[in-house]
Design a protein around this motif. Structure first.
Motif, PDB file in Angstrom:
ATOM      1  N   ALA A  49       0.902  -1.166  -0.170  1.00 41.23           N
ATOM      2  CA  ALA A  49       0.035   0.032  -0.039  1.00 41.23           C
ATOM      3  C   ALA A  49       0.928   1.456   0.046  1.00 41.23           C
ATOM      4  CB  ALA A  49      -1.074  -0.019   1.160  1.00 41.23           C
ATOM      5  N   PRO A  50       0.523   2.462  -0.678  1.00 38.77           N
ATOM      6  CA  PRO A  50       1.455   3.417  -0.783  1.00 38.77           C
ATOM      7  C   PRO A  50       0.933   4.386   0.308  1.00 38.77           C
ATOM      8  CG  PRO A  50      -0.571   3.752  -2.013  1.00 38.77           C
ATOM      9  CD  PRO A  50      -0.625   2.445  -1.586  1.00 38.77           C
ATOM     10  N   SER A  51       2.268   4.930   0.837  1.00 35.84           N
ATOM     11  CA  SER A  51       2.056   6.116   1.953  1.00 35.84           C
ATOM     12  C   SER A  51       3.071   7.229   1.518  1.00 35.84           C
ATOM     13  CB  SER A  51       2.812   5.441   3.269  1.00 35.84           C
ATOM     14  OG  SER A  51       2.942   6.385   4.159  1.00 35.84           O
ATOM     15  N   GLU A  52       2.262   8.321   1.461  1.00 34.05           N
ATOM     16  CA  GLU A  52       2.973   9.906   1.341  1.00 34.05           C
ATOM     17  C   GLU A  52       3.607  10.274   2.865  1.00 34.05           C
ATOM     18  OE1 GLU A  52       1.705  12.527  -1.719  1.00 34.05           O
ATOM     19  OE2 GLU A  52      -0.177  11.104  -2.020  1.00 34.05           O
ATOM     20  N   LEU A  53       2.549   9.721   3.635  1.00 31.84           N
ATOM     21  CA  LEU A  53       2.898  10.454   5.198  1.00 31.84           C
ATOM     22  C   LEU A  53       3.078   9.177   6.158  1.00 31.84           C
ATOM     23  CD1 LEU A  53       3.328  12.594   7.179  1.00 31.84           C
ATOM     24  CD2 LEU A  53       0.913  12.768   7.146  1.00 31.84           C
ATOM     25  N   TRP A  79     -12.668   6.153   5.335  1.00 31.54           N
ATOM     26  CA  TRP A  79     -12.151   6.160   4.212  1.00 31.54           C
ATOM     27  C   TRP A  79     -12.458   7.802   3.467  1.00 31.54           C
ATOM     28  CZ3 TRP A  79     -15.246   1.189   2.992  1.00 31.54           C
ATOM     29  CH2 TRP A  79     -14.541   0.437   3.548  1.00 31.54           C
ATOM     30  N   ASN A  80     -12.050   8.726   4.299  1.00 33.49           N
ATOM     31  CA  ASN A  80     -12.289  10.236   4.180  1.00 33.49           C
ATOM     32  C   ASN A  80     -10.766  10.846   4.289  1.00 33.49           C
ATOM     33  OD1 ASN A  80     -15.091   9.778   3.557  1.00 33.49           O
ATOM     34  ND2 ASN A  80     -15.437  10.582   5.662  1.00 33.49           N
ATOM     35  N   THR A  81     -10.924  12.145   3.721  1.00 33.26           N
ATOM     36  CA  THR A  81      -9.730  12.889   4.218  1.00 33.26           C
ATOM     37  C   THR A  81      -9.983  13.497   5.653  1.00 33.26           C
ATOM     38  OG1 THR A  81     -10.656  14.853   3.173  1.00 33.26           O
ATOM     39  CG2 THR A  81      -9.190  13.596   1.727  1.00 33.26           C
ATOM     40  N   GLY A  91      -5.453  12.048   3.241  1.00 34.62           N
ATOM     41  CA  GLY A  91      -5.169  12.867   2.545  1.00 34.62           C
ATOM     42  C   GLY A  91      -3.789  13.790   2.926  1.00 34.62           C
ATOM     43  N   ARG A  92      -2.982  13.195   3.234  1.00 42.46           N
ATOM     44  CA  ARG A  92      -1.709  13.697   3.734  1.00 42.46           C
ATOM     45  C   ARG A  92      -2.074  14.449   5.211  1.00 42.46           C
ATOM     46  NH1 ARG A  92       0.244  16.419  -1.789  1.00 42.46           N
ATOM     47  NH2 ARG A  92      -0.124  14.683  -3.033  1.00 42.46           N
ATOM     48  N   SER A  93      -2.878  13.917   6.116  1.00 40.36           N
ATOM     49  CA  SER A  93      -3.004  14.304   7.208  1.00 40.36           C
ATOM     50  C   SER A  93      -2.805  13.466   8.341  1.00 40.36           C
ATOM     51  CB  SER A  93      -4.813  14.925   7.542  1.00 40.36           C
ATOM     52  OG  SER A  93      -5.106  15.511   6.284  1.00 40.36           O
ATOM     53  N   PHE A  94      -2.967  11.941   8.418  1.00 43.05           N
ATOM     54  CA  PHE A  94      -2.614  11.170   9.368  1.00 43.05           C
ATOM     55  C   PHE A  94      -1.569  10.113   8.906  1.00 43.05           C
ATOM     56  CE2 PHE A  94      -7.314  12.047  10.262  1.00 43.05           C
ATOM     57  CZ  PHE A  94      -7.241  13.089  10.986  1.00 43.05           C
ATOM     58  N   PRO A  95      -0.873   9.769   9.769  1.00 43.04           N
ATOM     59  CA  PRO A  95       0.072   8.811   9.334  1.00 43.04           C
ATOM     60  C   PRO A  95      -0.519   7.393   8.540  1.00 43.04           C
ATOM     61  CG  PRO A  95       0.943   9.545  11.450  1.00 43.04           C
ATOM     62  CD  PRO A  95      -0.228  10.172  11.028  1.00 43.04           C
ATOM     63  N   SER A  96       0.051   7.086   7.729  1.00 37.21           N
ATOM     64  CA  SER A  96      -0.791   5.963   7.082  1.00 37.21           C
ATOM     65  C   SER A  96      -0.693   4.350   8.183  1.00 37.21           C
ATOM     66  CB  SER A  96       0.044   5.301   6.035  1.00 37.21           C
ATOM     67  OG  SER A  96       0.261   6.216   5.282  1.00 37.21           O
ATOM     68  N   GLY A  97      -1.998   4.047   8.362  1.00 39.03           N
ATOM     69  CA  GLY A  97      -2.149   3.116   9.419  1.00 39.03           C
ATOM     70  C   GLY A  97      -3.016   3.265  10.322  1.00 39.03           C
ATOM     71  N   ARG A 114      -5.363   3.764  -2.706  1.00 45.24           N
ATOM     72  CA  ARG A 114      -4.294   4.581  -3.061  1.00 45.24           C
ATOM     73  C   ARG A 114      -3.964   5.735  -2.084  1.00 45.24           C
ATOM     74  NH1 ARG A 114      -6.840   7.268  -8.411  1.00 45.24           N
ATOM     75  NH2 ARG A 114      -4.797   8.111  -8.388  1.00 45.24           N
ATOM     76  N   VAL A 115      -4.814   6.244  -1.040  1.00 43.73           N
ATOM     77  CA  VAL A 115      -4.660   7.034  -0.119  1.00 43.73           C
ATOM     78  C   VAL A 115      -4.613   6.366   1.088  1.00 43.73           C
ATOM     79  CG1 VAL A 115      -5.549   9.408   0.604  1.00 43.73           C
ATOM     80  CG2 VAL A 115      -5.579   8.941  -1.668  1.00 43.73           C
ATOM     81  N   THR A 116      -3.862   6.459   2.006  1.00 43.55           N
ATOM     82  CA  THR A 116      -3.736   5.666   3.292  1.00 43.55           C
ATOM     83  C   THR A 116      -3.445   6.482   4.375  1.00 43.55           C
ATOM     84  OG1 THR A 116      -1.388   5.130   3.041  1.00 43.55           O
ATOM     85  CG2 THR A 116      -2.967   3.726   2.014  1.00 43.55           C
ATOM     86  N   ASP A 117      -3.185   7.832   3.923  1.00 48.15           N
ATOM     87  CA  ASP A 117      -2.983   8.984   5.240  1.00 48.15           C
ATOM     88  C   ASP A 117      -4.053  10.028   5.287  1.00 48.15           C
ATOM     89  OD1 ASP A 117      -2.530  10.296   2.876  1.00 48.15           O
ATOM     90  OD2 ASP A 117      -0.383   9.923   3.049  1.00 48.15           O
TER      91      ASP A 117
END
Length: 562
Positions: free
Chosen positions: A75-79, A445-447, A463-469, A458-461
């Protein structure tokens, strides 16, 4: 990089995270023990010398009927973590992290990608009636023509003792609106109810025995002035004289569904807004033949209009719950995570709710112990990094929780954290006799602030707000929930808790505590604990053997007396 010239495999324990872009350093792990009635996981990692597909994976064992094979996806993680992270992390860079557990479709098999280590997740659901003996599990990889590529054999010793039922109350906040959003179904349509059923069953299988119940749309992670889709279980009709009529048919259906799948406890969603208790949640009602919002961000929580509504609603709701014999299984929330400056509003809300809820417990996640000391909430739920003042005051039936800001020293389950840091919570819950555990994200499953829905693959954080997971434990599969490594490992921690409780029933609490802290340089706490997986696995093996020895000794004593 030197080419891999053979198909490689390695048996691993469940606390290893196999990354596709690094060498596999974990040592082989080929045997363990398990109690009857317990779910056991291990992995078989593999690496192919070239692009190879399809690869068929199979398992041969006399336990075959209770074994599930799944592919560990990326799974991708930006944050992946907060900026001021501690050192107990695997990596801090954005990228692909092992997390979703995908069912393996037999006809499609799996794919071997040259130079990449990947992993198969093996789950064994040991029945309470499974004979106590040692079992071999032979996991094999083969080509489409049947040519053997490689494999691993794991030895699992099923012990005679049965894991006792879970006593911990455990809730992961269930977001019904996110199900409707992602699957594009109407809220509380038959399709929505079917999804709710599937996702609750998965939650129950992983130790969730309480569910957030949206009698009104939960005012959680919502932008001030914004709103989330209506998921209101209670029908409301407002009469011209200002009185209200309530319909509970959907709520009753929700309760009956929960009871059927194994949910025992109900936490009714917050009756005041998050971070302050200053406003009412979104409540819709029929008025003069039209359905519209009657309360929300525009509503003063201390105003007479909302007070009048609650004064009429709460007695009707509690009467229904008492008629169904649920008075000892229902919990209520005021407002999530209030700060000290919110105390005047929280006090007003608390006094109102306590006047009408009687002995029904009120619980809330919060940080400041003053809310408990002043009697504003009898069931405080402090985060695991703020729990010490509550432990020092010996708060009865104390709960705990963690979320995105608990990333220094304490247990949590972000993508980039070792799985041992996830699982160790079970031992901590046991030592400090914690009664309940709460987390806010079963399927969020929201930002952040629910500004828009996201694709969790595709978005696991958020919306770049909370660490993935942090925001969710399950992914939305075509047929229902796709589980995660983090979900399985957390449940292993809950099973550790149950095993420790079983051992306590046989040898006493002091001996169990001594066993846990044997060899440690300092007492185990929520912020101080061994970080390596080997300690945790070793402790569990010692607990299993102590249970077996104590159980056999007890039986011999009973036989002698008879």
């Amino acid at each position: 990089m030197q080419d891999v010239i053979v198909f490689e495999t390695r048996s691993l324990h469940s606390l290893v995270k196999v990354f596709s872009d690094e060498e596999l350093r974990a040592e082989s792990y080929t045997r363990s023990s398990v109690l009857r009635g317990e779910t056991f996981n291990f992995q078989v990692a593999y690496r192919a010398p070239a692009l190879t597909k399809p690869i068929h994976v199979s398992v041969t064992s006399t336990l075959q009927a209770v074994i599930t094979l799944r592919e560990v996806g990326l799974a991708p993680s930006e944050l992946p973590c907060q900026r001021r992270h501690d050192d107990n992390v695997l990596r801090v860079t954005p990228g692909l992290y092992p997390d979703p557990l995908y069912p393996i479709v037999r006809d499609r098999g799996i794919v071997g990608i040259h130079y990449q280590w990947r992993s198969i997740w093996v789950t064994v659901e040991v029945d309470e009636e499974t004979p106590a003996e040692e079992y071999s599990l032979d996991v094999q990889f083969a080509t489409v023509t049947g040519e053997r590529l490689g494999g691993e054999c794991f030895q699992l010793d099923v012990l005679p003792a049965v894991l006792p039922p879970q006593t911990l109350i455990h809730t992961e906040w269930f977001h019904a609106d996110c199900l409707a959003n992602y699957y594009e179904v109407e809220v509380f349509s038959e399709a929505h109810w079917a999804l709710i059923d599937k996702y609750m069953q998965t939650a129950v299988r992983h130790g969730m025995n309480m569910v957030l119940t949206p009698h009104f749309t939960p005012p959680l992670d919502t932008q001030v002035g914004g709103e989330r889709p209506t998921v209101q279980l209670v029908d409301v009709r407002k009469e011209q004289d200002g009185t209200y009529e309530f319909g509970f048919n959907r709520l009753v259906r929700w309760i009956e569904l929960c009871e059927r799948v194994g949910i025992r406890y109900f936490e009714f969603s917050h009756l005041f807004t998050q971070w302050g208790a200053k406003h009412a949640p979104k409540i819709v009602a029929e008025e003069q033949g039209e359905v519209h919002r009657i309360f929300g961000w525009e509503t003063d929580a201390t105003g007479e209009a909302y007070k009048s509504f609650l004064c009429q609603y709460l007695p009707k709701l509690t009467a229904l719950l008492q008629e169904r014999g649920l008075e000892n299984q229902c919990y209520f929330h005021i407002s999530d995570e209030p700060l000290l400056e919110h105390m005047p509003w929280y006090r007003s809300a608390s006094e109102l709710m306590q006047a009408y809820l009687g002995d029904f417990p009120i619980i809330d996640a919060l940080t400041n112990v003053e809310y408990y000391e002043q009697g504003l909430v009898k069931g405080p739920i402090p985060a695991n990094d703020h729990i010490e003042p509550f432990l020092n005051r010996k708060v009865p039936e104390l709960w705990t929780y963690y979320c995105c800001v608990q990333y220094q020293q304490v247990s949590n389950r972000f993508f980039n954290m070792p799985s041992a840091r996830n699982r160790v919570i079970g031992v901590q819950l046991y030592k400090f006799q914690i009664a309940g555990f709460l987390h806010w994200g079963y399927n969020f499953w929201n930002t952040q602030y629910s500004l828009q829905a996201i694709d969790p693959f595709r978005v696991t954080d958020a919306g770049r707000s909370f660490p993935s997971g942090d925001a969710f434990l399950v992914y939305p599969g075509e047929e229902g929930p796709v589980e995660s490594i983090r979900m399985e490992v957390f449940y292993e921690g809950l099973q550790d808790l149950r095993a420790l409780q079983l051992l306590e029933s046989l040898v006493g609490r002091d001996r169990v505590l001594a066993l846990i802290e044997e060899g440690l340089t300092e007492p185990l706490s929520f912020s101080r604990y061994p970080s390596d997986a080997e300690w945790l696995l070793g402790l569990r093996e010692r607990v299993n053997q102590a249970i077996t020895f104590a159980s056999e000794s007890t039986k011999r004593g009973e036989s002698h007396e008879s």
